[in-house]
Motif scaffolding. Structure first.
Motif, PDB file in Angstrom:
ATOM      1  N   VAL A 261       1.059  -1.196   0.099  1.00 39.05           N
ATOM      2  CA  VAL A 261       0.189   0.244  -0.613  1.00 39.05           C
ATOM      3  C   VAL A 261       0.877   1.201   0.205  1.00 39.05           C
ATOM      4  N   PHE A 262       0.420   1.694  -0.829  1.00 42.38           N
ATOM      5  CA  PHE A 262       1.717   3.421  -1.584  1.00 42.38           C
ATOM      6  C   PHE A 262       1.028   4.968  -0.511  1.00 42.38           C
ATOM      7  N   GLN A 263       2.133   5.555  -0.026  1.00 42.18           N
ATOM      8  CA  GLN A 263       0.923   7.041   0.637  1.00 42.18           C
ATOM      9  C   GLN A 263       0.414   7.510  -0.042  1.00 42.18           C
ATOM     10  N   HIS A 264       0.284   7.081  -1.264  1.00 37.23           N
ATOM     11  CA  HIS A 264      -0.337   8.138  -2.394  1.00 37.23           C
ATOM     12  C   HIS A 264      -1.142   7.741  -3.146  1.00 37.23           C
ATOM     13  N   TYR A 265      -1.842   6.512  -2.769  1.00 39.91           N
ATOM     14  CA  TYR A 265      -2.603   5.645  -2.989  1.00 39.91           C
ATOM     15  C   TYR A 265      -2.564   4.763  -4.134  1.00 39.91           C
ATOM     16  N   ALA A 266      -2.526   5.445  -5.298  1.00 36.72           N
ATOM     17  CA  ALA A 266      -2.008   4.779  -7.112  1.00 36.72           C
ATOM     18  C   ALA A 266      -3.003   3.379  -7.713  1.00 36.72           C
ATOM     19  N   LEU A 267      -4.118   4.522  -7.526  1.00 37.89           N
ATOM     20  CA  LEU A 267      -4.941   3.385  -7.995  1.00 37.89           C
ATOM     21  C   LEU A 267      -5.338   4.242  -8.936  1.00 37.89           C
ATOM     22  N   PHE A 268      -6.518   3.125  -9.831  1.00 40.03           N
ATOM     23  CA  PHE A 268      -6.556   3.649 -11.495  1.00 40.03           C
ATOM     24  C   PHE A 268      -7.382   4.686 -11.524  1.00 40.03           C
ATOM     25  N   ARG A 269      -7.297   5.773 -12.223  1.00 35.71           N
ATOM     26  CA  ARG A 269      -8.544   6.686 -12.525  1.00 35.71           C
ATOM     27  C   ARG A 269      -9.586   6.127 -13.069  1.00 35.71           C
ATOM     28  N   HIS A 270      -9.286   5.762 -13.743  1.00 36.57           N
ATOM     29  CA  HIS A 270     -10.173   4.778 -15.125  1.00 36.57           C
ATOM     30  C   HIS A 270     -11.196   3.643 -14.653  1.00 36.57           C
TER      31      HIS A 270
ATOM     32  N   GLN B 178     -14.550  10.705  -7.079  1.00 31.00           N
ATOM     33  CA  GLN B 178     -15.464  10.453  -6.366  1.00 31.00           C
ATOM     34  C   GLN B 178     -15.608  10.023  -4.906  1.00 31.00           C
ATOM     35  N   LEU B 179     -14.024  10.138  -3.831  1.00 31.89           N
ATOM     36  CA  LEU B 179     -14.089   9.063  -2.633  1.00 31.89           C
ATOM     37  C   LEU B 179     -13.339  10.783  -2.413  1.00 31.89           C
ATOM     38  N   SER B 180     -13.109  10.375   0.064  1.00 32.03           N
ATOM     39  CA  SER B 180     -12.883  11.140   0.047  1.00 32.03           C
ATOM     40  C   SER B 180     -10.878  10.199  -0.425  1.00 32.03           C
ATOM     41  N   GLY B 181     -10.205  11.106   0.647  1.00 23.22           N
ATOM     42  CA  GLY B 181      -8.784  10.788   0.927  1.00 23.22           C
ATOM     43  C   GLY B 181      -8.530   9.924   1.766  1.00 23.22           C
TER      44      GLY B 181
ATOM     45  N   GLN C 158      -7.802   5.735   0.542  1.00 22.30           N
ATOM     46  CA  GLN C 158      -6.849   4.680   1.214  1.00 22.30           C
ATOM     47  C   GLN C 158      -7.357   3.538   1.257  1.00 22.30           C
ATOM     48  N   ARG C 159      -8.636   3.270   2.005  1.00 18.58           N
ATOM     49  CA  ARG C 159      -9.388   2.044   2.701  1.00 18.58           C
ATOM     50  C   ARG C 159      -9.143   1.789   0.689  1.00 18.58           C
ATOM     51  N   VAL C 160      -9.814   2.001   0.118  1.00 20.47           N
ATOM     52  CA  VAL C 160     -10.013   1.253  -1.179  1.00 20.47           C
ATOM     53  C   VAL C 160      -7.884   0.466  -1.881  1.00 20.47           C
ATOM     54  N   ALA C 161      -7.304   0.936  -0.992  1.00 24.61           N
ATOM     55  CA  ALA C 161      -6.044   0.460  -2.042  1.00 24.61           C
ATOM     56  C   ALA C 161      -5.519  -0.077  -1.408  1.00 24.61           C
ATOM     57  N   LEU C 162      -5.798  -0.247   0.391  1.00 28.44           N
ATOM     58  CA  LEU C 162      -5.845  -1.430   1.708  1.00 28.44           C
ATOM     59  C   LEU C 162      -6.311  -2.402   0.962  1.00 28.44           C
ATOM     60  N   ALA C 163      -8.194  -2.388   0.179  1.00 27.84           N
ATOM     61  CA  ALA C 163      -8.650  -3.794   0.252  1.00 27.84           C
ATOM     62  C   ALA C 163      -8.087  -4.210  -1.191  1.00 27.84           C
ATOM     63  N   ARG C 164      -7.576  -2.955  -1.989  1.00 28.99           N
ATOM     64  CA  ARG C 164      -7.326  -4.026  -3.673  1.00 28.99           C
ATOM     65  C   ARG C 164      -5.631  -5.378  -2.772  1.00 28.99           C
TER      66      ARG C 164
ATOM     67  N   ALA D 159      -1.065  11.495   3.399  1.00 30.85           N
ATOM     68  CA  ALA D 159      -1.902  11.814   2.304  1.00 30.85           C
ATOM     69  C   ALA D 159      -3.275  12.957   2.766  1.00 30.85           C
ATOM     70  N   VAL D 160      -3.422  12.089   3.801  1.00 26.21           N
ATOM     71  CA  VAL D 160      -5.002  12.073   4.862  1.00 26.21           C
ATOM     72  C   VAL D 160      -4.475  13.336   5.601  1.00 26.21           C
ATOM     73  N   ASP D 161      -6.013  14.492   6.359  1.00 27.42           N
ATOM     74  CA  ASP D 161      -5.046  15.493   7.044  1.00 27.42           C
ATOM     75  C   ASP D 161      -5.630  14.681   8.701  1.00 27.42           C
ATOM     76  N   ALA D 162      -4.799  15.680   9.650  1.00 26.30           N
ATOM     77  CA  ALA D 162      -5.228  14.789  10.988  1.00 26.30           C
ATOM     78  C   ALA D 162      -5.700  14.318  11.439  1.00 26.30           C
ATOM     79  N   LYS D 163      -7.030  14.898  11.287  1.00 25.06           N
ATOM     80  CA  LYS D 163      -8.202  14.157  11.777  1.00 25.06           C
ATOM     81  C   LYS D 163      -8.732  12.715  11.157  1.00 25.06           C
ATOM     82  N   VAL D 164      -8.936  12.822   9.932  1.00 24.51           N
ATOM     83  CA  VAL D 164      -8.757  11.107   8.677  1.00 24.51           C
ATOM     84  C   VAL D 164      -7.283  10.271   9.689  1.00 24.51           C
ATOM     85  N   ARG D 165      -6.344  11.506   9.782  1.00 28.91           N
ATOM     86  CA  ARG D 165      -5.056  10.791   9.837  1.00 28.91           C
ATOM     87  C   ARG D 165      -5.436   9.574  11.073  1.00 28.91           C
TER      88      ARG D 165
END
Length: 345
Positions: free
Chosen positions: A79-88, A132-135, A139-145, A162-168
């Motif tokens: 799992v990378f810091q910046h998600y590395a999800l496929f946008r398409h 269409q998702l929040s940061g 990251q949860r999608v990246a972990l599920a993948r 890559a997420v703000d303090a509260k979400v972190r």
């Protein structure tokens, strides 16, 4: 799967990124590689993943020497810091991507993806796209993948950077709960000590490419093996002192230190919460500033002959009565450690 790393070293040109690192990770545990930026922790993670090759040493995954095994053959999720999800691709397609590549039949891959999305709290969002998702959701999608192919080892590189303090903070708690439910051996990289201590079973402190200390969060906090660890973890005061027997003297300040350590001139390291001070006109220090930080109060003072110190208290502490700028205070050290003044930092 147990992980064993033996005498790992890696150079990039003249830069020594990893220096003779040895450690073991027990099956089913969650371990943090903690250290400042540039310390070598991400390089260690990439070597474990097979994305970098060490110059020396070995990586054992279970009973297999995997040092030269290709990344695709290691059964590892990354799992990378910046998600590395496929946008398409949709959320569901992102999660099932690794299964599709491995030739898993479409219906089975879709079922596994939906199960994992429900597990990470994203059920019902299968048809959305990453944009269409929040940061935190990405990251949860990246972990599920990463979990979809049922890896034997899960590696996470600054997963919440890559997420703000509260979400972190929310993601930390969620990752710990998810790990307890899934049980896959996991190693994550972070420079955030609160993150490491709140999530991990064990913490490996990395500095200048080497392993400074390995232990439970309590051991790292309470029994720092080196001055670097003592300084890096938590808010600390570092004072020039002299040790005789089990007593350290820094100006007018006295502190008991563990026996068997260095004597003579030392650096005395005291955590801010291991200091007690209270109003006393015959005390050894003068208050300079009092700063309120939510539920805590930070007191800055100057000890006669020793210099500046910082102490922390709960906001309602009775010890704070009369503690104000200009006041004289008594100081008690409840715990301290001494390190030779020539120790490496």
């Amino acid at each position: 799967m147990n992980i064993r790393v033996e005498h790992l070293s890696k150079r990039f040109g003249t830069f020594e990124a990893v220096r003779d690192v040895t450690f073991e990770v027990r099956s089913g545990s969650l371990v943090a590689l903690l250290g400042p930026s540039g310390s070598g922790k991400s390089t260690i993670l990439r070597i474990l993943a097979g994305l970098d090759t060490p110059d020396a040493g070995a990586v054992w995954l279970g009973d297999e020497d995997a040092t030269r095994v290709h990344a695709r053959a290691r059964a590892i999720g990354f799992v990378f810091q910046h998600y590395a999800l496929f946008r398409h691709l949709t959320v569901e397609d992102n999660v099932s991507f690794g299964l599709d590549v491995r030739g898993v039949p479409k219906p089975e891959a879709r079922r596994r993806a939906r199960e994992l999305l429900a597990l990470v709290g994203l059920g019902g969002l299968e048809r959305r796209f990453p944009s269409q998702l929040s940061g935190g959701q990405r990251q949860r999608v990246a972990l599920a993948r990463a979990l979809a192919p049922e890896p034997k080892l899960l590696l996470l590189d600054e997963p919440f950077g890559a997420v703000d303090a509260k979400v972190r903070e929310e993601l930390r708690e969620w990752l710990r709960r998810l790990h307890d439910e899934v049980g896959v051996t996991s190693i994550f990289v972070t420079h955030d000590q609160d993150e490491a201590f709140s999530v991990a079973d064990r913490v490996l402190v990395i500095h200048r490419g080497g392993l400074e200390q390995s232990g439970t969060p309590a051991q790292i906090l309470d029994e720092p093996a080196t001055e670097f660890v003592a300084r890096f973890v938590g808010e600390v005061n570092v004072l020039d002192a002299r040790v005789e027997g089990a007593t350290a003297r820094a100006g007018a300040l006295r502190a008991e230190v563990p026996t068997g350590g260095p004597e003579g001139d030392v650096h005395l390291v005291v955590r801010s919460y291991d200091l007690k001070l209270w109003r006393d006109d015959a005390g050894v220090a003068t208050v300079e500033r009092v700063v309120t930080l939510g539920d805590r109060v930070r007191v800055h003072a100057t000890v006669d002959g020793a210099g500046a110190i910082v102490a922390q208290f709960p906001r309602r502490s009775s010890l704070l009565r009369g503690v104000e700028p200009g006041a004289r205070v008594a100081v008690e050290v409840t715990s301290a450690r001494a390190y030779g003044s020539s120790s490496s930092m």
